[in-house]
Design a protein around this motif. Structure first.
Motif, mmCIF file in Angstrom:
data_model
loop_
_atom_site.group_PDB
_atom_site.id
_atom_site.type_symbol
_atom_site.label_atom_id
_atom_site.label_comp_id
_atom_site.label_asym_id
_atom_site.label_seq_id
_atom_site.Cartn_x
_atom_site.Cartn_y
_atom_site.Cartn_z
ATOM 1 N N ASN A 1 0.823 -1.212 0.000
ATOM 2 C CA ASN A 1 0.000 0.000 0.000
ATOM 3 C C ASN A 1 0.855 1.258 0.000
ATOM 4 O OD1 ASN A 1 -2.345 -1.530 0.038
ATOM 5 N ND2 ASN A 1 -2.618 -1.384 2.255
ATOM 6 N N LYS A 2 1.952 1.226 0.754
ATOM 7 C CA LYS A 2 2.862 2.375 0.789
ATOM 8 C C LYS A 2 3.484 2.607 -0.591
ATOM 9 C CE LYS A 2 5.528 5.492 2.851
ATOM 10 N NZ LYS A 2 5.005 6.709 3.503
ATOM 11 N N GLU B 1 0.997 4.210 -2.908
ATOM 12 C CA GLU B 1 0.893 5.649 -2.672
ATOM 13 C C GLU B 1 2.001 6.398 -3.396
ATOM 14 O OE1 GLU B 1 0.928 6.468 1.472
ATOM 15 O OE2 GLU B 1 -0.824 5.225 1.918
ATOM 16 N N SER C 1 1.497 8.943 -6.571
ATOM 17 C CA SER C 1 1.892 10.345 -6.451
ATOM 18 C C SER C 1 2.639 10.813 -7.691
ATOM 19 C CB SER C 1 2.760 10.554 -5.214
ATOM 20 O OG SER C 1 4.036 9.943 -5.368
#
Length: 321
Positions: free
Chosen positions: A277-278, A281, A285
């Motif tokens: 999940n990180k 992200e 971005s």
């Protein structure tokens, strides 16, 4: 080189030795171990000069993320690593370790607050008589007394055993792949971002039920004498991973057989999902940068792995080494 808190580092390494008691893979024989050097020996001598490492690449727009399946304990003969791995690091703007161990700082008081029993319980009351006796013998062999650690919870004592085992093995945290790249990143002024938080790690370690802590520590104690060679073989399988990928995958998979489900879920599965999940992200971005994530091979090879979770999210994950 900046210093790391070695005890805190070994707290985060317990997953490496999660369950060699369940590892049924036959040890690598001496002939295979020495086939490149043509040496003969009566003792297993591992050749740590190899082509190991597992590297994936994920793109989104102008952003690229490399994912390196690494090992937290290593050997000086590992380096330099394979060209594709070294080149991926060189091309990266941001380094993503699980935890930046050079920035971990905790006082003895803070550690004791987490690690000590808070209800008057002692280790000899929760472990079986046989396990406590064996644990006492282990500490005695280290020139220590288990009596000085009776007030500590099983998860903390397990981390101490991990440190003892690493000291007996051929491998060292000094040559861990994550520290190898972190040190270079500091010297080269590359940006470092953590995939996890040290607070999250401690919450996980302290959050296990007492039944789970006791079960895993007793299994650990029972397999203690075999753990150092299991670790040596893990290091060997990793550094020869491009030619012996199945050996490493099998060793890691076997280590989870019969392991307490709560332990496996928290130490591996849930963490892999959070790390994926990180990374999503970061990819979403799309800052036009290149990222180099360094995660333990178990998180990259055992499903639900970080690469498989990203694939499920719709990303094309390419294994490039």
């Amino acid at each position: 080189m900046p210093k790391i808190n070695s005890l805190l580092y070994f707290l985060l390494l317990m997953v490496v030795l999660i369950g060699c008691t369940n590892n049924d893979e036959a040890p690598v024989d001496n002939e295979e171990l020495n086939e490149e050097t043509e040496e003969s020996t009566d003792d297993a001598t591992y050749n740590y000069d190899g082509d190991g490492g597992f590297l994936w690449k994920v793109d989104n727009g102008e952003t690229t993320a490399y994912i390196l399946g690494s090992i937290h304990l290593g050997h000086e003969d590992y380096y330099p690593l394979a060209n594709k791995i070294e080149e991926a690091y060189e091309s990266s703007d941001v380094i993503l370790p699980e935890i930046n161990m050079f920035e971990v700082d905790m006082t003895e008081e803070e550690l004791n607050e987490m690690a000590l029993f808070d209800d008057g319980t002692t280790l000899d009351k929760v472990l079986s008589e046989e396990s406590f006796r064996k644990l006492s013998n282990i500490f005695e062999a280290q020139g220590m007394s288990v009596e000085n650690f009776k007030q500590y919870q099983p998860w903390f004592v397990e981390s101490l055993l991990t440190e003892f085992i690493a000291e007996k093995s051929d491998l060292s945290s000094e040559y861990g792949v994550d520290l190898y790249f972190l040190q270079r990143a500091l010297e080269e002024d590359k940006k470092i971002m953590e995939l996890e938080t040290i607070e999250g790690q401690y919450e996980m370690l302290t959050g296990f039920s007492m039944d789970t802590q006791v079960e895993t520590l007793e299994n650990y104690i029972g397999a203690y004498e075999d753990q150092a060679d299991w670790l040596n073989q893990l290091g060997y399988n990793w550094v020869h991973g491009n030619s012996k990928r199945d050996s490493l995958v099998n060793q890691l998979s076997d280590s989870f057989e019969g392991v307490n489900e709560e332990y496996k879920q928290e130490l591996n599965d849930s963490r892999n999902i959070r790390m994926a999940n990180k990374l999503e992200e970061i990819l979403q971005s799309d800052r036009g940068q290149t990222y180099f994530a360094i995660i333990g091979s178990v998180h990259a090879l055992i499903d639900p792995s970080v690469p498989s979770e990203l694939e499920q999210k719709g990303y094309e994950v390419e294994r490039i080494y």
